[in-house]
Design an enzyme around this catalytic site. Structure first.
Site, PDB file in Angstrom:
ATOM      1  N   CYS A  72       0.838  -1.199   0.000  1.00  0.00           N
ATOM      2  CA  CYS A  72       0.000   0.000   0.000  1.00  0.00           C
ATOM      3  C   CYS A  72       0.876   1.253   0.000  1.00  0.00           C
ATOM      4  O   CYS A  72       1.430   1.609  -1.030  1.00  0.00           O
ATOM      5  CB  CYS A  72      -1.008  -0.037   1.143  1.00  0.00           C
ATOM      6  SG  CYS A  72      -2.335   1.184   0.959  1.00  0.00           S
ATOM      7  N   HIS A 167      -3.540  -4.842   0.643  1.00  0.00           N
ATOM      8  CA  HIS A 167      -2.963  -5.322   1.900  1.00  0.00           C
ATOM      9  C   HIS A 167      -2.988  -6.846   1.915  1.00  0.00           C
ATOM     10  O   HIS A 167      -4.008  -7.442   2.264  1.00  0.00           O
ATOM     11  CB  HIS A 167      -3.756  -4.779   3.092  1.00  0.00           C
ATOM     12  CG  HIS A 167      -3.542  -3.331   3.326  1.00  0.00           C
ATOM     13  ND1 HIS A 167      -2.554  -2.860   4.160  1.00  0.00           N
ATOM     14  CD2 HIS A 167      -4.164  -2.239   2.819  1.00  0.00           C
ATOM     15  CE1 HIS A 167      -2.580  -1.536   4.164  1.00  0.00           C
ATOM     16  NE2 HIS A 167      -3.546  -1.138   3.353  1.00  0.00           N
ATOM     17  N   GLU A 169      -1.683  -8.840   4.013  1.00  0.00           N
ATOM     18  CA  GLU A 169      -1.846  -9.316   5.394  1.00  0.00           C
ATOM     19  C   GLU A 169      -3.298  -9.301   5.841  1.00  0.00           C
ATOM     20  O   GLU A 169      -3.640  -9.898   6.857  1.00  0.00           O
ATOM     21  CB  GLU A 169      -0.966  -8.491   6.351  1.00  0.00           C
ATOM     22  CG  GLU A 169      -1.482  -7.111   6.686  1.00  0.00           C
ATOM     23  CD  GLU A 169      -1.260  -6.030   5.631  1.00  0.00           C
ATOM     24  OE1 GLU A 169      -1.547  -4.862   5.940  1.00  0.00           O
ATOM     25  OE2 GLU A 169      -0.815  -6.339   4.500  1.00  0.00           O
TER      26      GLU A 169
END
EC number: 4.3.2.10
Length: 186
Positions: A72, A167, A169
Site C-alpha cells: 500500500c 494489503h 496481510e
C-alpha cells in the site's frame, strides 16, 4: 533477516507475524537485512518524514539488489511525489500519485496480473483487500492493475522491487501466500 520498516505508522504486527520479520527503524538492522518490507497505512507526507533518517540506506539496499516488498503506502513511497501532500518519496519512479476523484477505494477487488513469482500459486481472479485514496497511474512499471474509477497500478515488479497497492496481510489465504512467496525469494 527481513526488516519491516517502522516509520511511526502502519500495520506492522500482522506483517511481522506473517513474515517472521524484525520491525525496525535502525539503519544498522536495515543494512544487515536480506529483504526489506515497507508496510502501509498512513499518509505519504508522514511516511516521508518518518523515514528521513533511514531513507538513504533503504535506497542503497534496493539499488544493490535487496528484495523489497512495498505494501500500500510502501508502493506509493517508491514514487517521487503525491497529490496527498508535500515531500519526496524514494523516487524509483518519477511520477506523481493521483487522488481518486470519487472517494476512497476500500474493500475487496481483483488484480489483473502478469505471471510472476510473487503470485505463484495464486489463482487469477482472487480477491485482495484494498484501502487507499491515492494511486499510481498506469505506466511502464505496471505489472498488475485493478479497476476502481478506472484502472490504476496495483502491482509493480522491476528486478528486486515488488510492490502491491492492496494489503496482503488482510487478504486471507491469497495474501498470505503472496507474503510467503516473497519470504521464500532467494
Amino acid at each position: 533477516m527481513i526488516a519491516i520498516i517502522d516509520y511511526g505508522s502502519g500495520n506492522l504486527a500482522s506483517v511481522e507475524k506473517a513474515l517472521h520479520g524484525v520491525v525496525t527503524s535502525d539503519p544498522y538492522k536495515i543494512d544487515m537485512a536480506d529483504k526489506i518490507v515497507f508496510p502501509g497505512a498512513g499518509s505519504f507526507s508522514a511516511a516521508v518524514s518518518g523515514i528521513k533518517n533511514i531513507r538513504d540506506i533503504i535506497i542503497e539496499k534496493i539499488r544493490n539488489g535487496t528484495p523489497y516488498l512495498g505494501i500500500c503506502l510502501g508502493l506509493e513511497i517508491l514514487f517521487s511525489e503525491s497529490e496527498e501532500g508535500p515531500g519526496t518519496g524514494l523516487s524509483f519512479f518519477n511520477e506523481r500519485l493521483k487522488r481518486f476523484k470519487k472517494g476512497i477505494h476500500m474493500g475487496w477487488n481483483t488484480v489483473e496480473f502478469n505471471d510472476n513469482i510473487i503470485f505463484s500459486g495464486i489463482k487469477k481472479g482472487e480477491y485482495f483487500y484494498f484501502v487507499h485514496r491515492y494511486y499510481a497511474p498506469l505506466g511502464s512499471y505496471t505489472c498488475g492493475k485493478t479497476f476502481f474509477n478506472g484502472y490504476f497500478t496495483s502491482f509493480i515488479n522491476i528486478n528486486n522491487i515488488y510492490a502491491v497497492q492492496f494489503h496482503p496481510e488482510k487478504s486471507g489465504e491469497p495474501g498470505l501466500k503472496l507474503l510467503r512467496n516473497f519470504g521464500e525469494l532467494a
